[in-house]
Design a protein around this motif. Structure first.
Motif, PDB file in Angstrom:
ATOM      1  N   GLY A  31       0.735  -1.093  -0.021  1.00 35.09           N
ATOM      2  CA  GLY A  31      -0.216  -0.050   0.077  1.00 35.09           C
ATOM      3  C   GLY A  31       0.872   1.418  -0.080  1.00 35.09           C
ATOM      4  O   GLY A  31       0.293   2.215  -0.442  1.00 35.09           O
ATOM      5  N   ASP A  59      -5.685  -3.481  -5.244  1.00 38.11           N
ATOM      6  CA  ASP A  59      -4.658  -2.487  -5.516  1.00 38.11           C
ATOM      7  C   ASP A  59      -3.264  -3.300  -5.666  1.00 38.11           C
ATOM      8  O   ASP A  59      -2.454  -2.468  -5.102  1.00 38.11           O
ATOM      9  CB  ASP A  59      -4.877  -1.277  -4.709  1.00 38.11           C
ATOM     10  N   SER A 100       0.377  -4.068  -6.506  1.00 33.69           N
ATOM     11  CA  SER A 100       1.118  -3.403  -7.406  1.00 33.69           C
ATOM     12  C   SER A 100       1.439  -4.462  -8.690  1.00 33.69           C
ATOM     13  O   SER A 100       1.504  -5.645  -8.350  1.00 33.69           O
ATOM     14  CB  SER A 100       2.569  -3.124  -6.882  1.00 33.69           C
TER      15      SER A 100
END
Length: 74
Positions: A15, A54, A56
């Motif tokens: 995050g 989310d 990466s």
């Protein structure tokens, strides 16, 4: 519980520092050579990382390649 802890950290660090998270994900690089019991536990955590929102690109790539290496050869 160790694999779960590492996966939790990969997800958490992703995050705010995806590069470090990708490095942490490499902890699972021996997945393909692990005994079946350990491999099953690692697979659960690797799949949990992939399912996290989310994620990466770098972490996704490392984790998906790690899982692919553990698949039986044709």
């Amino acid at each position: 519980s160790g694999y779960r802890t590492i996966a939790d950290e990969v997800i958490r660090v992703n995050g705010f520092n995806p590069s470090v998270a990708a490095g942490l994900a490499k902890t699972f690089r021996h997945y393909a050579r692990m005994p079946m019991a350990s491999k099953a536990l690692m697979q659960t955590e690797l799949e949990r990382i992939l399912a996290s929102p989310d994620l990466s690109k770098d972490v996704f790539e490392i984790v998906s390649k790690t899982l692919d290496q553990g698949k039986p050869s044709p």
